[in-house]
Write a protein that holds these residues in place. Structure first.
Motif, short mmCIF file in Angstrom:
data_model
loop_
_atom_site.label_atom_id
_atom_site.label_comp_id
_atom_site.label_asym_id
_atom_site.label_seq_id
_atom_site.Cartn_x
_atom_site.Cartn_y
_atom_site.Cartn_z
N LYS A 1 31.05 44.34 -39.86
CA LYS A 1 29.93 44.37 -40.80
C LYS A 1 29.00 43.16 -40.67
O LYS A 1 27.77 43.31 -40.71
N ASP A 2 29.57 41.97 -40.57
CA ASP A 2 28.71 40.78 -40.48
C ASP A 2 27.90 40.80 -39.18
O ASP A 2 26.76 40.33 -39.14
N GLN A 3 28.47 41.37 -38.12
CA GLN A 3 27.76 41.46 -36.86
C GLN A 3 26.69 42.56 -36.89
O GLN A 3 25.67 42.47 -36.22
N GLN A 4 26.94 43.60 -37.70
CA GLN A 4 25.94 44.65 -37.88
C GLN A 4 24.64 44.05 -38.42
O GLN A 4 23.55 44.35 -37.93
N ILE B 1 16.85 43.67 -34.41
CA ILE B 1 16.10 44.92 -34.29
C ILE B 1 14.80 44.84 -35.08
O ILE B 1 13.74 45.26 -34.61
N LYS B 2 14.86 44.27 -36.28
CA LYS B 2 13.66 44.14 -37.11
C LYS B 2 12.63 43.24 -36.43
O LYS B 2 11.42 43.50 -36.51
N GLY C 1 19.87 28.65 -31.91
CA GLY C 1 18.44 28.97 -31.92
C GLY C 1 18.10 30.25 -32.67
O GLY C 1 16.94 30.66 -32.68
N GLY C 2 19.12 30.90 -33.26
CA GLY C 2 18.88 32.12 -34.02
C GLY C 2 18.94 33.39 -33.20
O GLY C 2 18.62 34.47 -33.69
N PHE C 3 19.38 33.27 -31.95
CA PHE C 3 19.53 34.45 -31.10
C PHE C 3 20.95 35.00 -31.24
O PHE C 3 21.73 34.52 -32.06
N VAL C 4 21.28 35.98 -30.43
CA VAL C 4 22.61 36.60 -30.48
C VAL C 4 23.30 36.44 -29.13
O VAL C 4 22.71 36.71 -28.09
N ALA C 5 24.55 35.98 -29.18
CA ALA C 5 25.38 35.87 -27.99
C ALA C 5 26.45 36.95 -28.03
O ALA C 5 26.75 37.51 -29.09
N LEU C 6 27.02 37.26 -26.88
CA LEU C 6 28.02 38.33 -26.79
C LEU C 6 29.20 37.89 -25.95
O LEU C 6 29.04 37.30 -24.88
N LYS C 7 30.41 38.18 -26.46
CA LYS C 7 31.63 38.00 -25.69
C LYS C 7 32.31 39.35 -25.56
O LYS C 7 32.60 40.00 -26.57
N ILE C 8 32.50 39.80 -24.32
CA ILE C 8 33.21 41.06 -24.08
C ILE C 8 34.66 40.72 -23.79
O ILE C 8 34.96 39.97 -22.86
N LYS C 9 35.53 41.25 -24.59
CA LYS C 9 36.95 40.94 -24.47
C LYS C 9 37.59 41.75 -23.35
O LYS C 9 37.41 42.96 -23.28
N GLY D 1 19.69 40.77 -25.46
CA GLY D 1 18.61 41.49 -26.13
C GLY D 1 19.14 42.76 -26.76
O GLY D 1 20.07 43.39 -26.24
N VAL D 2 18.56 43.14 -27.89
CA VAL D 2 18.99 44.32 -28.63
C VAL D 2 17.84 45.33 -28.63
O VAL D 2 16.75 45.05 -29.14
N TYR D 3 18.09 46.52 -28.08
CA TYR D 3 17.06 47.54 -27.93
C TYR D 3 17.53 48.86 -28.53
O TYR D 3 18.71 49.21 -28.45
N LEU D 4 16.58 49.60 -29.10
CA LEU D 4 16.89 50.91 -29.67
C LEU D 4 16.54 52.00 -28.67
O LEU D 4 15.44 52.02 -28.11
N THR D 5 17.46 52.95 -28.48
CA THR D 5 17.20 54.10 -27.61
C THR D 5 16.28 55.09 -28.31
O THR D 5 15.40 55.68 -27.70
N PHE D 6 16.49 55.26 -29.63
CA PHE D 6 15.66 56.17 -30.43
C PHE D 6 15.12 55.40 -31.65
O PHE D 6 15.57 55.59 -32.77
N PRO D 7 14.13 54.51 -31.42
CA PRO D 7 13.66 53.63 -32.50
C PRO D 7 13.04 54.36 -33.68
O PRO D 7 13.10 53.87 -34.81
N LEU D 8 12.45 55.51 -33.46
CA LEU D 8 11.74 56.21 -34.53
C LEU D 8 12.63 57.20 -35.27
O LEU D 8 12.44 57.43 -36.46
#
Length: 218
Positions: A126-129, A136-137, A55-63, A89-96
């Motif tokens: 890099k690809d995950q960045q 974020i955008k 669906g275009g979202f992001v999933a996470l696996k913690i090893k 969800g991806v959130y910025l602590t200091f967005p500005l």
């Protein structure tokens, strides 16, 4: 009558005990939640892998992050097994001021409980960045104002007619409050009545006439 009075007293005692048990439970739950909030978990390319969902979202696996009894044992990269999140969800602590550091990764429900922190985006593959930057955008959509065509002041509101990095745009701000704030001597952030944000990266790059139109806020 005596028996009835005794029953009432016993019922009140039971209610008090139930209330005490509930208070103890809530206190323990609150304590555990507070400990989890205070603990900072760092996510890196060694212990975390982000993938894109259909669906275009992001999933996470913690090893190596197994389900443990204590918050201390739940740190990413420790313990046996792994833990997966179908969507995060991806959130910025200091967005500005610092959008590439201290990025908060949270569960995708209404509570948005924090899973971990990415200290620097460069700590991830890099690809995950790029995947995270896309998220974020989307969350922090903020067009850049390149031209201020007109601003009209009427009945406590300002009606803006501008050109942005996404094309021509009209929006309304309040005249009072924090509709326009300084991020630096020349950088401005504009917030409209719907909460949408627009940025003027350099006030002094605007023409003299455009700067005059902004005199209402400067």
């Amino acid at each position: 009558m005596l028996r009835k009075g005794t029953d009432i007293m016993e019922g009140q005692d039971n209610n008090r005990q139930d209330l005490l048990d509930l208070q103890e439970f809530d206190e323990e739950a609150l304590k555990k939640e507070s400990e989890e909030l205070l603990e900072m978990r760092f996510l890196t390319k060694e212990n975390a892998e982000f993938t894109r969902t259909e669906g275009g979202f992001v999933a996470l696996k913690i090893k190596g992050a197994g389900e443990k009894d204590s918050a201390e044992d739940e740190r990413p990269g420790e313990g046996g097994g792994s833990r997966e999140y179908a969507r995060v969800g991806v959130y910025l602590t200091f967005p500005l001021t610092n959008p590439e550091e201290f990025i908060s990764i949270r569960e995708a429900d209404e509570k948005a409980k924090e899973i971990g922190i990415i200290e620097k985006l460069s700590d991830i593959e890099k690809d995950q960045q790029e995947m995270l930057r896309e998220q974020i955008k989307l969350r922090y959509f903020r067009p850049i104002i390149t031209k201020v065509l007109d601003i009209k002041d009427e009945y406590g509101y300002a009606y803006w007619n501008v050109v942005t990095s996404f094309g021509a745009c009209r929006f309304t701000t309040q005249m009072s409050g924090d509709a326009v704030i300084h991020l630096s001597d020349s950088r401005l952030l504009v917030t409209d009545i719907d909460g949408n944000r627009y940025e003027i990266p350099d006030f002094y790059q605007l023409s003299v006439l455009e700067r005059k139109r902004l005199d209402l806020f400067i």
